[in-house]
Design a protein around this motif. Structure first.
Motif, PDB file in Angstrom:
ATOM      1  N   TYR A  69       9.748   3.225  -8.225  1.00 24.84           N
ATOM      2  CA  TYR A  69      10.216   4.358  -7.714  1.00 24.84           C
ATOM      3  C   TYR A  69      10.455   4.634  -6.352  1.00 24.84           C
ATOM      4  CZ  TYR A  69       9.748   5.669 -12.666  1.00 24.84           C
ATOM      5  OH  TYR A  69      10.101   5.887 -14.143  1.00 24.84           O
ATOM      6  N   PHE A  70      10.032   3.627  -5.569  1.00 30.72           N
ATOM      7  CA  PHE A  70      10.209   3.706  -4.113  1.00 30.72           C
ATOM      8  C   PHE A  70      11.665   4.194  -3.609  1.00 30.72           C
ATOM      9  CE2 PHE A  70      10.415   2.627   0.417  1.00 30.72           C
ATOM     10  CZ  PHE A  70       9.619   3.626   0.952  1.00 30.72           C
ATOM     11  N   GLU A  71      12.578   3.260  -4.108  1.00 27.74           N
ATOM     12  CA  GLU A  71      14.004   3.191  -3.461  1.00 27.74           C
ATOM     13  C   GLU A  71      14.627   4.648  -4.032  1.00 27.74           C
ATOM     14  OE1 GLU A  71      15.651   1.727  -1.282  1.00 27.74           O
ATOM     15  OE2 GLU A  71      13.591   0.658  -0.827  1.00 27.74           O
ATOM     16  N   ILE A  72      14.125   5.109  -5.346  1.00 30.84           N
ATOM     17  CA  ILE A  72      14.663   6.206  -5.785  1.00 30.84           C
ATOM     18  C   ILE A  72      14.402   7.559  -5.383  1.00 30.84           C
ATOM     19  CG2 ILE A  72      14.876   7.329  -8.259  1.00 30.84           C
ATOM     20  CD1 ILE A  72      14.241   4.984  -9.685  1.00 30.84           C
TER      21      ILE A  72
ATOM     22  N   LEU B 271       5.839  -2.952   1.039  1.00 35.52           N
ATOM     23  CA  LEU B 271       6.803  -2.257   0.134  1.00 35.52           C
ATOM     24  C   LEU B 271       7.518  -1.045   0.826  1.00 35.52           C
ATOM     25  CD1 LEU B 271       8.444  -2.365  -2.516  1.00 35.52           C
ATOM     26  CD2 LEU B 271       6.515  -0.996  -3.427  1.00 35.52           C
ATOM     27  N   ILE B 272       6.483  -0.166   1.316  1.00 37.05           N
ATOM     28  CA  ILE B 272       7.141   1.196   1.790  1.00 37.05           C
ATOM     29  C   ILE B 272       7.616   1.176   3.291  1.00 37.05           C
ATOM     30  CG2 ILE B 272       5.556   2.269   0.082  1.00 37.05           C
ATOM     31  CD1 ILE B 272       3.686   3.004   2.484  1.00 37.05           C
ATOM     32  N   GLY B 273       7.380  -0.081   4.091  1.00 36.34           N
ATOM     33  CA  GLY B 273       7.674   0.029   5.244  1.00 36.34           C
ATOM     34  C   GLY B 273       6.711   0.911   6.342  1.00 36.34           C
ATOM     35  N   LYS B 274       6.872   0.327   7.607  1.00 39.94           N
ATOM     36  CA  LYS B 274       6.037   0.792   8.673  1.00 39.94           C
ATOM     37  C   LYS B 274       6.228   2.530   8.951  1.00 39.94           C
ATOM     38  CE  LYS B 274       9.123  -0.944  12.525  1.00 39.94           C
ATOM     39  NZ  LYS B 274       9.503   0.046  12.786  1.00 39.94           N
ATOM     40  N   ASP B 275       7.464   2.847   8.713  1.00 40.43           N
ATOM     41  CA  ASP B 275       7.939   4.255   8.951  1.00 40.43           C
ATOM     42  C   ASP B 275       7.442   5.330   8.020  1.00 40.43           C
ATOM     43  OD1 ASP B 275       9.234   3.398  11.290  1.00 40.43           O
ATOM     44  OD2 ASP B 275      11.041   2.883  10.099  1.00 40.43           O
TER      45      ASP B 275
ATOM     46  N   ILE C 165      -4.014  -1.171   7.578  1.00 38.81           N
ATOM     47  CA  ILE C 165      -2.680  -1.136   7.036  1.00 38.81           C
ATOM     48  C   ILE C 165      -1.891  -0.030   7.850  1.00 38.81           C
ATOM     49  CG2 ILE C 165      -3.033  -2.344   4.694  1.00 38.81           C
ATOM     50  CD1 ILE C 165      -2.660   0.431   3.351  1.00 38.81           C
ATOM     51  N   ASN C 166      -2.447   0.424   8.900  1.00 42.64           N
ATOM     52  CA  ASN C 166      -2.022   1.678   9.511  1.00 42.64           C
ATOM     53  C   ASN C 166      -1.684   2.720   8.742  1.00 42.64           C
ATOM     54  OD1 ASN C 166      -1.611   0.271  12.066  1.00 42.64           O
ATOM     55  ND2 ASN C 166       0.088  -0.844  11.416  1.00 42.64           N
ATOM     56  N   GLY C 167      -2.632   3.103   7.926  1.00 43.33           N
ATOM     57  CA  GLY C 167      -2.738   4.303   7.040  1.00 43.33           C
ATOM     58  C   GLY C 167      -3.546   5.355   7.781  1.00 43.33           C
ATOM     59  N   PHE C 168      -3.699   6.484   7.139  1.00 43.34           N
ATOM     60  CA  PHE C 168      -4.669   7.575   7.512  1.00 43.34           C
ATOM     61  C   PHE C 168      -5.845   7.768   6.302  1.00 43.34           C
ATOM     62  CE2 PHE C 168      -0.764   8.179   9.643  1.00 43.34           C
ATOM     63  CZ  PHE C 168      -1.252   8.143  11.065  1.00 43.34           C
ATOM     64  N   ALA C 169      -6.890   7.333   6.318  1.00 44.31           N
ATOM     65  CA  ALA C 169      -7.851   7.398   5.434  1.00 44.31           C
ATOM     66  C   ALA C 169      -8.597   8.828   5.509  1.00 44.31           C
ATOM     67  CB  ALA C 169      -9.102   6.265   5.599  1.00 44.31           C
ATOM     68  N   ILE C 170      -8.622   9.734   4.640  1.00 45.24           N
ATOM     69  CA  ILE C 170      -8.979  11.064   4.639  1.00 45.24           C
ATOM     70  C   ILE C 170     -10.341  11.224   3.792  1.00 45.24           C
ATOM     71  CG2 ILE C 170      -8.470  13.445   3.992  1.00 45.24           C
ATOM     72  CD1 ILE C 170      -5.501  12.880   4.064  1.00 45.24           C
ATOM     73  N   VAL C 171     -11.420  10.992   4.758  1.00 43.27           N
ATOM     74  CA  VAL C 171     -12.928  10.772   4.213  1.00 43.27           C
ATOM     75  C   VAL C 171     -13.618  12.116   3.760  1.00 43.27           C
ATOM     76  CG1 VAL C 171     -15.047   9.533   4.590  1.00 43.27           C
ATOM     77  CG2 VAL C 171     -13.028   8.630   5.484  1.00 43.27           C
ATOM     78  N   GLU C 172     -13.296  12.890   4.521  1.00 44.74           N
ATOM     79  CA  GLU C 172     -14.152  14.433   4.428  1.00 44.74           C
ATOM     80  C   GLU C 172     -13.988  14.962   2.948  1.00 44.74           C
ATOM     81  OE1 GLU C 172     -16.661  17.274   5.386  1.00 44.74           O
ATOM     82  OE2 GLU C 172     -16.134  15.549   6.411  1.00 44.74           O
ATOM     83  N   PRO C 173     -13.225  14.962   2.430  1.00 47.66           N
ATOM     84  CA  PRO C 173     -12.978  15.945   1.046  1.00 47.66           C
ATOM     85  C   PRO C 173     -14.019  15.393   0.078  1.00 47.66           C
ATOM     86  CG  PRO C 173     -10.731  15.371   1.558  1.00 47.66           C
ATOM     87  CD  PRO C 173     -11.616  14.757   2.581  1.00 47.66           C
TER      88      PRO C 173
END
Length: 397
Positions: free
Chosen positions: A200-203, A311-315, A342-350
């Motif tokens: 579904y990414f391209e959709i 798959l989703i690209g760097k942007d 992978i240059n993501g943001f890990a949200i640990v606190e919740p």
């Protein structure tokens, strides 16, 4: 009556004796048979006695004719019953990912919190298969894709009280207007989530992805560990990363199991009873998980997340939140490292916050002790929204 006929009559009646014995000693764990089991046992006994009478009254040829006739009736009845009862299920089989959310569902579930406070969860799914929420693709707003497992797609809170709805309301109040697309359901591992993102990414073309992760997903991602699970219906139906390729377990037994699980009401019911007994005896796994299995699972999960990023690209802004789970807390650090790599943001606190509240006696969990209730979703969503806004505050939405 000849001795041969008497012996054959005993042979014919023996399934009833065996069936009753197994039911009362193996399936009847609480000395309180369910209505379903009682009906099945009574029906089986009645049919078995009837067949013995047919043989006694007539002959073997007539008996086999009746057996064949009853077998056909049973199959038709069983498969029809599964279709009838499956209409009420929010889940359906899916060739790609094993199982998925049904479209156009609107069902209310009676729940209790961990402290036995009753509440009603009004579950809805979108008009699109796989999605609990499906935004407007023609809108000028940018899109956000939320994907997860039972903490996202399970019926433990009403749609408008799910954590993603809490985030949406906070974003709207801060002029961050997005179209929300939400998918995923109970038992999903990262392979299934990757396959759906790929489809579904391209959709959808999301500018933001929020990937809800639970540390037990490390186990769901491993075919070796899942084989030890007391939930074989997930093991045999879920795709895995095996020798670098995404595939399901394809032994002859697995194929037969999937066919019966998808089509037979009786098989599915007895499978649930058996799984419940296994869980009562062993917990989630039938034996201790070897450390080498866990290490391989971490590597496989790392590879899957890197494929999602590719798959989703760097942007595309990529966030991942961990659910509240202290059982496998040692693996939370591995998840955090993977997301950061992978240059993501890990949200640990919740996740940590909800575990802490649970330990202090706050009523933020569903009665099963694992999933969060509507109050838990509120807290979970508020913390995620706060963390996400730190990153996207300078973006234009």
């Amino acid at each position: 009556m000849s001795l041969k006929k008497k012996l054959f009559i005993f042979f014919l009646i023996s399934p009833t004796i065996l069936f009753n014995y197994l039911t009362l000693t193996y399936f009847d764990l609480d000395n309180n048979l369910s209505i379903f089991t009682t009906i099945i046992v009574f029906s089986f006994n009645l049919v078995n006695v009837f067949l013995v009478y047919i043989y006694y009254k007539y002959n073997l040829k007539i008996l086999f004719s009746y057996i064949l006739y009853l077998f056909v009736i049973l199959i038709v009845f069983d498969f029809t019953l599964e279709k009838v009862f499956n209409k009420k299920s929010i889940i359906e089989k899916d060739k790609l990912v094993g199982w998925t959310i049904k479209a156009n569902m609107n069902v209310s579930f009676d729940h209790e919190t961990l402290k036995r406070k009753k509440y009603i969860a009004k579950y809805k799914s979108s008009t699109e298969k796989h999605f609990r929420e499906y935004g407007n693709l023609d809108s000028n707003n940018k899109n956000i894709l939320v994907i997860g497992d039972s903490a996202t797609g399970g019926p433990y809170a009403s749609n408008e009280k799910m954590y993603y709805s809490v985030i949406k309301d906070i974003f709207n109040n801060n002029d961050i207007n997005l179209e929300w697309f939400v998918m995923g359901t109970g038992g999903y591992g990262t392979v299934q989530q990757y396959l759906l993102i790929e489809k579904y990414f391209e959709i959808i073309k999301p500018s933001i992805i929020l990937h809800q992760f639970c540390t037990n997903d490390f186990f769901d991602n491993s075919v070796e560990i899942s084989r030890l699970s007391t939930s074989p219906n997930q093991y045999y139906r879920r795709p895995y990363l095996i020798d670098g390729k995404i595939t399901k377990v394809n032994s002859s037994f697995a194929k037969i199991y999937r066919f019966l699980f998808d089509n037979s009401f009786i098989f599915k019911k007895f499978d649930q009873i058996y799984n419940y007994k296994q869980f009562r005896l062993y917990g989630r796994f039938t034996e201790d998980i070897p450390n080498e299995f866990i290490l391989r699972s971490i590597n496989e999960t790392n590879f899957l997340f890197s494929q999602i990023r590719k798959l989703i690209g760097k942007d595309t802004l990529y966030f991942s939140s961990n659910c509240a789970d202290e059982t496998y807390d040692n693996l939370s650090g591995e998840w955090e490292k993977i997301i950061n790599n992978i240059n993501g943001f890990a949200i640990v606190e919740p996740g940590k916050k909800l575990v802490n509240l649970k330990n202090k006696g706050f009523d933020v969990h569903h009665e099963d002790g694992g999933h969060i209730n509507e109050e838990g979703n509120k807290i979970y969503g508020e913390i995620i929204a706060k963390e996400m806004m730190k990153v996207i505050k300078n973006e234009k939405y």
